[in-house]
Design an enzyme around this catalytic site. Structure first.
Site, short mmCIF file in Angstrom:
data_model
loop_
_atom_site.label_atom_id
_atom_site.label_comp_id
_atom_site.label_asym_id
_atom_site.label_seq_id
_atom_site.Cartn_x
_atom_site.Cartn_y
_atom_site.Cartn_z
N HIS A 127 -11.81 -12.94 -10.44
CA HIS A 127 -10.53 -13.64 -10.53
C HIS A 127 -10.70 -15.10 -10.08
CE1 HIS A 127 -9.76 -9.35 -10.00
NE2 HIS A 127 -8.59 -9.53 -10.62
N LEU A 167 -2.13 -4.72 -3.30
CA LEU A 167 -1.30 -5.86 -2.91
C LEU A 167 -0.20 -5.47 -1.92
CD1 LEU A 167 -1.03 -7.77 -6.29
CD2 LEU A 167 -2.35 -8.40 -4.26
N GLY A 188 2.26 -11.50 -6.10
CA GLY A 188 2.12 -10.05 -6.20
C GLY A 188 2.33 -9.35 -4.88
N ASN A 225 2.17 -19.88 -7.08
CA ASN A 225 1.77 -20.49 -8.35
C ASN A 225 2.59 -19.96 -9.52
OD1 ASN A 225 0.62 -17.96 -9.11
ND2 ASN A 225 -1.32 -18.52 -8.13
N ILE A 268 2.57 -17.29 -11.22
CA ILE A 268 1.82 -16.70 -12.33
C ILE A 268 1.40 -15.27 -11.96
CG2 ILE A 268 -0.36 -16.77 -13.62
CD1 ILE A 268 1.60 -18.82 -14.62
N HIS A 299 -6.18 -15.88 -14.44
CA HIS A 299 -6.03 -15.01 -13.26
C HIS A 299 -7.23 -14.10 -13.06
CE1 HIS A 299 -4.27 -12.19 -10.37
NE2 HIS A 299 -4.78 -11.24 -11.13
N GLU A 353 7.77 3.80 6.33
CA GLU A 353 6.51 4.52 6.51
C GLU A 353 5.29 3.75 6.03
OE1 GLU A 353 9.84 7.49 6.27
OE2 GLU A 353 9.17 5.82 5.00
N HIS A 395 11.59 18.52 1.92
CA HIS A 395 11.03 18.22 3.23
C HIS A 395 9.88 19.16 3.62
CE1 HIS A 395 14.37 15.54 3.48
NE2 HIS A 395 14.17 15.26 4.75
#
Length: 645
Positions: free
Chosen positions: A28, A117, A157, A186, A188, A260, A399, A461
């Site tokens: 990248h 990310l 991101g 940026n 993008i 990218h 969490e 649960h």
């Protein structure tokens, strides 16, 4: 330093990154080239020692956008970390120190494993919390031992991911004035302009979370420097919105979303170098004057660490230094482990609560919290106060962020943190558990309400597949203790194991078993709890089902069928044992039935048959549910008799 020299330094980063990605034919280039100017100015502000990446009072730098490894490795090399140029040339190659995304413990200077990310943002929050916690233990008003900052580089991101919302809200709540996040704005993404999917006002969002927000031109050296100076003087977390151009310096590809995640091509890189005054024929090249300026980090870092070490020996700091030593070197022998009477009824979540309190009283660096479930998880550390002045962290219902923040705390250095929630909600934090395992972080996960024993809350649960998925996770230990005493033994193992561990505990009360073991030990992951002469069957179980196995063994004996019983509190540890050990507790001459109120498919590694959950649970009383789904003595006997036919 003049602007011309800083541009030369930034262009060096740009072209090192471009050359790395081009040679690997993968990577990248956009983010490294867009962030190069910020990186040059940040180099001036960062306090670290490339010759000792473990120095406790260093500034932390987290690259949340882990795909920008071209920037990360270029900086680490130029600063003087143990990352020679040959490793940059081996970018993304098998066995190199420069993998596609940064890996903690693999590359010197990498503070945390990032790539998924948003997690890096939460990791940085955790490091800032860890620094605050340590400072509260060892600092005094006149003697500041811990006084560094945590920097985080993130992108669009990262901030789109929900985990960043959760984590930044925590940072705002605790007013982490040692946290500075630089947002590479940026605009993008891979698909194009961010407005395709994202139009929110980031400034207002962070101001609503009680952050100070500053903005700067990400390619103006004076502005970047002034903004960083302002950020360091703030009394709350700071977001710097840095307006940048992706792939800055890449000629016609600058600002293009196609830059990218793909190599730029030899022709474009050569033309870009020529336009910047670099020799287009030279690859992986660093001018001597540039290298000298970047490598000043070594001299500055060594001087800073020496001054810090000298400070610790001065009279006002002696008491603080002693507190620091206790933090750095915990005495596990000082833990007064709780004892539980055989035959008494204790839910393992309750025994776990007592264990947590015992550890926290003896170990200064042991602390943590729950995702708004402390009363149910039994994780409150009694009379030990609330973070930042105490040991109880209130994460709220977050969490994923909680787990990633705790990873950051664990990576910080001398601390032993735990996090807690219901086992079924481990789904929300699985990505962070995976990073903990990949990184070898000693993060203790407490997961209660472990099975259909949850009862009336019903299938939403009641965890079914969860044990299997965490047992399948490499370098991660999942403990499911059969009783309170076994729970203590599991914790003793986990404290010595430099890997993440999970404690999967029951809501319902479990009988405390007699402390007698036929063969083996908890340390081996599984052991024989009951041995019968001339056994023809072995019953294996974990957690609450161990009692069912014991009771069933007694009833089988009345029918003339001899059954050994094996408790396996940690499946992963058992799998690590030798065949000789496993054959001793699971006699290969016997038929084997495993019993577990979960999906349990992994038990076929050892078992001929598995009494397991083959559907989701249901709403009802726990004892009714165990009967409804076949976890009964008569059903165990029937399954055994079918095996022996």
């Amino acid at each position: 330093m003049d602007n011309q020299m800083m541009k030369k330094m930034a262009d060096t980063i740009r072209f090192l990154a471009a050359d790395m990605i081009q040679q690997a034919n993968s990577g990248h280039p956009g983010a490294p080239m867009g962030l190069a100017d910020i990186a040059v100015v940040l180099s001036k502000h960062l306090r670290h020692n490339p010759k000792n990446p473990e120095w406790l009072n260093r500034d932390r730098l987290v690259f949340s956008g882990g795909h920008a490894t071209g920037l990360i490795y270029s900086l680490l090399h130029l600063w003087g970390y143990d990352l020679p140029m040959e490793e940059l040339k081996r970018f993304r190659q098998l066995g190199s120190k420069t993998p596609g995304h940064p890996e903690y413990g693999h590359t010197p200077g990498v503070e945390i494993t990032t790539g998924p990310l948003g997690q890096g943002v939460a990791n940085a929050v955790g490091m800032a919390m860890a620094s605050r916690y340590c400072a509260n233990i060892v600092n005094s008003e006149t003697a500041k031992i811990i006084d560094h900052n945590v920097y985080c580089l993130c992108g669009d991101g990262d901030l789109m991911e929900g985990i960043s919302y959760e984590a930044c809200a925590v940072a705002g709540r605790y007013q982490l004035d040692n946290l500075i996040m630089i947002y590479d704005s940026n605009r993008i993404t891979i698909e194009g302009d961010t407005s395709l999917a994202w139009t929110e006002d980031v400034r207002l969002r962070f101001e609503a979370q009680d952050w100070k927000v500053l903005e700067t031109d990400g390619h103006n050296y004076e502005q970047i420097d002034e903004t960083l100076e302002l950020a360091k003087r703030e009394n709350r977390p700071v977001l710097i919105i840095a307006h940048t151009i992706i792939a800055k310096g890449a000629l016609e590809m600058a600002g293009d979303h196609n830059s990218h995640g793909a190599p730029l091509g030899d022709d474009l890189i050569a033309r870009a170098k020529e336009a910047a005054g670099f020799d287009p024929e030279k690859k992986f090249y660093t001018h001597e004057d540039v290298l000298v300026r970047f490598s000043c980090a070594v001299e500055k870092g060594e001087l800073a660490e020496k001054a810090w070490n000298h400070l610790l020996k001065q009279t006002p700091y002696i008491e603080q230094n002693e507190a620091l030593e206790r933090l750095l070197h915990p005495d596990f022998d000082a833990i007064e482990w709780p004892k539980f009477e055989a035959g008494s009824d204790v839910a393992t979540r309750d025994s776990n609560g007592k264990i947590l309190n015992a550890i926290a009283k003896a170990v200064p660096g042991f602390f943590g919290g729950s995702a708004d479930l402390a009363p149910s998880n039994k994780t409150e550390l009694k009379d030990m106060g609330d973070f930042p002045l105490g040991k109880n962290v209130h994460y709220g219902i977050r969490e994923h962020a909680m787990a990633a923040i705790t990873n950051g705390i664990a990576a910080y250095g001398p601390l032993l943190p735990f996090s807690a929630t219901f086992f079924v909600f481990s789904d929300y934090l699985k990505p962070a558990a995976r990073i903990a395992a990949l990184s070898g972080l000693q993060h203790f996960f407490v997961w209660t309400h472990d099975s259909i024993g949850v009862g009336e809350d019903g299938p939403t649960h009641q965890p079914i597949e969860h044990l299997s998925q965490f047992r399948a996770l490499p370098d991660f230990y999942t403990f499911r203790p059969a009783d309170a005493t076994e729970n203590v033994a599991c914790w003793k193992i986990a404290l010595k194991t430099k890997k993440p561990s999970a404690f999967v505990c029951s809501r319902q009360k479990l009988k405390v078993l007699k402390d007698d073991i036929a063969y083996g030990s908890v340390e081996n992951g599984g052991y024989m709890i009951k041995k019968r002469d001339n056994a023809t069957v072995t019953l294996i179980a974990s957690g609450s089902e161990v009692m069912l196995a014991l009771q069933s063994g007694c009833h089988l004996e009345e029918r003339g069928i001899m059954a050994n019983v094996v408790s396996v509190p940690c499946y992963e540890l058992l799998c690590e044992q030798s065949k000789a050990y496993i054959d001793t507790i699971i006699d290969p001459k016997t038929k084997v039935l495993a019993i577990e109120a979960a999906s349990g498919l992994e038990w076929y590694r050892f078992a001929d048959d598995v009494l397991r959950m083959e559907s989701f649970g249901a709403s009802g009383k726990a004892d009714e549910l165990f009967k409804h789904f076949g976890f009964t003595i008569p059903n165990v006997i029937e399954r055994v008799e079918a095996l022996l036919k």
